[in-house]
Design an enzyme around this catalytic site. Structure first.
Site: not given
Length: 720
Positions: A267-268
């Site tokens: 994820d980011w």
């Protein structure tokens, strides 16, 4: 052939080119996107060179056929080996045509329509140049304080698994290699992101492995069994190890045990966040631990590009680990046909025809109506078209109806609640007033609302959360409506007129101050592009409410987490009895305000003639069950027939009820249909203390009915 071509390509790549394939950068880094993509600012901020960008593997958040084609063309002009970019985006509940948020979608209990919504989202995304969607999000959720419950389909592992499969089918179709109107799906967030301590986003998750396997893993596995192309890691710690650096989770379980050979993406920023977790010393250590754990693509942090080459040269990691990751990425590009046509389905003219088309909006309207849940109705709904209506509340004419993660969706294009009413009744019968803002109210607003309601026959209150009050980073400790809206409800109740509350929100709420003041409550969630039309259809009886809750509504936040498939205790509370020294609250009930599976209709249903084929189940002999369901009311409607089971005694304690099947049926007034279920020995298996997955011989209860609370009980026995 795909693997052979990709392997040949890997052998031709330099180490720097391989490492660049493992980074995902946002749109503004790239030439061809905007002028900003050609300057050094964003690149310098992350310490990334132009060579890295021109060899990078994937783009985050780009959309629109013109933009994606422009970026791809500029990239291929610079890329030595002509390796195309992958375009990935968060298409969670629609691309431009926005459907209800996933929690609402789950409440439809309509797998076919959910699949159709994903198919439409894929078609709009694909023609706009997107190749991968970061969906479905299948995290099991039991805590409504967590803002991201709106992205999940609820608290039940079986139902979540069914929706996971339906959404993957919708996005990917039978074969996304041959069907350019489909996109690759990425299931998230692996794993157990839906159980953060305190309901606080990005927080720690701590549970036994047996609990993890029993409740939290099944939906991810279901998505992968359906062929889901990618997996995204979670932000949370699990069993003391951040998921993004968790080798046991990704290499041992995901790759070895489950056999997943697709792409894993962080994820980011999650790789670099290993440092904040206290799991990695610095970026170099984070890069090493992320790659060794099995993260193929690092999203929006530069740990890999800064340090993997040095780690290989030092002998700290093998280049073969990088080769594995690159090979998986190239194989996905091959499956999507990008080497043959790097622009794939991107087409500006076709985009105008397909995106936000009338047929897509019609499907969104249908799903929005079927996702709404009627929680209370004391004879006021459906509304009569002859009635004068006062539409009061901050959502009466608000355009914040799409909900979080609506991305390309346009709030301006959403059908507002007032517009929905105007499509049903003469404007002279309708008055409206804001009454309050979302979180603030003035005396003049209250007075305006009173004047608007003076001559009305019925008051409809349009209430709820702003979209920013739920979704990612939208955790809330107080899950009541804002005090300003509760004051508005209180003031309107003093007029002693029939009142209906329509709620727009992304989580189950504590509804005290609303449900006790009004005659009817319609939980509309964030309904999407066709919000006002769907709500008006329901309020005026052009659609009959058929939604059923897939997350329990707490009586109070003090109960949280509250869920239907709980365990009993050694000192259970007796129903309706208040006594000391049992498991109870002294000030509130144990039970939720509205249970899992609950929802009302404008008609009524009765259950009769339940027949079991036998009183026993054997491994080779399933149990067949039939029940007659009759529409005993005066209008046609859907009923969701629900089947639950309880294992009376287990090697470890078992839940009081577990959903094992459901059927959604349409019945005309007076019509009776026979509904059939088959229950097998396999469905009675669970994880034992040694993590073996098997069933136990012994006694079981079976429940058939309209929700997890209101169901008739029958007994059977498993013989092995």
């Amino acid at each position: 052939m795909i693997k052979q071509h990709s392997s040949t390509l890997v052998n031709e790549m330099t180490l720097d080119e391989k490492i660049a394939q493992l980074i995902q950068l946002a749109t503004h880094f790239y030439k061809g996107a905007t002028e900003e993509g050609q300057i050094t600012g964003p690149i310098e901020e992350m310490g990334i060179t132009g060579d890295t960008v021109q060899n990078s593997g994937s783009v985050l958040g780009a959309s629109g056929a013109k933009t994606t084609k422009s970026i791809q063309k500029a990239h291929l002009n610079d890329n030595r080996l002509g390796i195309p970019l992958l375009f990935m985006s968060d298409i969670i509940h629609g691309y431009k045509t926005i459907f209800p948020v996933p929690l609402a979608m789950g409440c439809s209990w309509d797998l076919e329509l959910a699949e159709k919504s994903a198919e439409i989202a894929a078609k709009e995304a694909a023609v706009s140049g997107v190749h991968v969607t970061f969906s479905p999000m299948v995290d099991l959720t039991r805590d409504p304080r967590w803002g991201r419950v709106m992205e999940s389909t609820g608290e039940d592992p079986f139902l979540n698994s069914e929706f996971a499969k339906a959404l993957v089918r919708g996005y990917q179709g039978e074969d996304y290699t041959k069907d350019n109107d489909r996109v690759a799906a990425c299931v998230k967030h692996f794993a157990a992101y839906g159980a953060p301590e305190g309901g606080r986003d990005y927080n720690t998750v701590d549970m036994s492995e047996r609990q993890l396997r029993e409740y939290y893993l099944p939906a991810y596995k279901a998505a992968l069994d359906e062929g889901c192309a990618m997996v995204m890691t979670a932000f949370n710690i699990l069993d003391g190890v951040p998921a993004t650096g968790n080798k046991r989770l990704m290499r041992d379980l995901l790759r070895e045990e489950w056999g997943f050979d697709g792409v894993v993406i962080s994820d980011w920023g999650a790789v670099k966040e290993l440092i904040h977790h206290g799991y990695a010393e610095d970026e170099k250590d984070a890069a090493q631990k992320g790659l060794k754990a099995g993260v193929d693509i690092e999203m929006m942090t530069p740990c890999y590009v800064h340090h993997l080459k040095t780690l290989v040269e030092e002998g700290s990691i093998s280049e073969s680990l990088i080769d594995e990751a690159v090979l998986r990425i190239l194989e996905l590009k091959e499956k999507l046909g990008l080497f043959e046509n790097p622009y794939r389905a991107a087409d500006e003219e076709r985009e105008k025809e397909i995106v936000f088309s009338e047929s897509h909006r019609k499907a969104a309207r249908e799903l929005a109506a079927k996702s709404s849940v009627l929680l209370k109705n004391e004879g006021v709904l459906p509304l009569d078209r002859e009635q004068k209506v006062a539409l009061i509340g901050p959502f009466a004419e608000h355009d914040d109806l799409l909900g979080p993660w609506s991305w390309i969706g346009s709030r301006e294009d959403a059908v507002k609640v007032r517009e929905g009413f105007e499509s049903k009744i003469d404007s002279r019968q309708l008055s409206s007033a804001k009454g309050s803002d979302i979180s603030a109210v003035t005396s003049s607003q209250i007075n305006e609302a009173r004047r608007s309601a003076e001559n009305a026959d019925v008051i409809v209150l349009a209430l709820g959360e702003e979209s920013d009050m739920s979704g990612e980073a939208g955790s809330r400790a107080d899950i009541r409506l804002p005090e300003a809206q509760l004051k508005l409800v209180e003031e309107m109740s003093k007029l002693n007129k029939p009142m209906v509350a329509v709620l727009f929100n992304g989580r189950p709420l504590d509804l005290h101050g609303v449900v006790d003041k009004v005659d009817a409550v319609l939980e509309a969630w964030f309904p999407g592009s066709e919000a006002g039309s769907a709500v008006a259809d329901l309020l005026y009886g052009d659609a009959n409410p058929s939604g059923r809750l897939t997350m329990s509504f707490p009586y109070s936040v003090g109960q949280v987490p509250v869920y239907y498939n709980r365990y009993n205790t050694g000192r259970p509370q007796k129903k309706g009895v208040q006594e000391r020294f049992v498991s109870q609250y002294l000030d509130i009930p144990n039970e939720p305000l509205f249970p899992f599976g609950f929802g009302l209709s404008y008609t009524t249903f009765s259950y009769s003639d339940v027949t079991l084929s036998s009183s026993v189940i054997k491994p080779e002999q399933p149990l067949h069950l039939t029940v007659n369901v009759t529409n005993t009311g005066e209008v046609a409607g859907d009923e969701v027939v629900q089947l639950y089971v309880r294992d009376i005694t287990g090697e470890v304690v078992r839940p009081l009820r577990e959903l094992k099947g459901f059927k959604k049926i349409w019945l005309e007034p007076g019509e009776t249909k026979e509904v059939a279920f088959t229950l097998t020995e396999e469905q009675l298996r669970y994880y034992h203390s040694d993590l073996s997955h098997e069933s136990d011989a012994g006694k079981f209860n079976l429940y058939i009915g309209a929700n997890s609370r209101d169901a008739a009980e029958y007994a059977f026995e498993l013989i092995k």
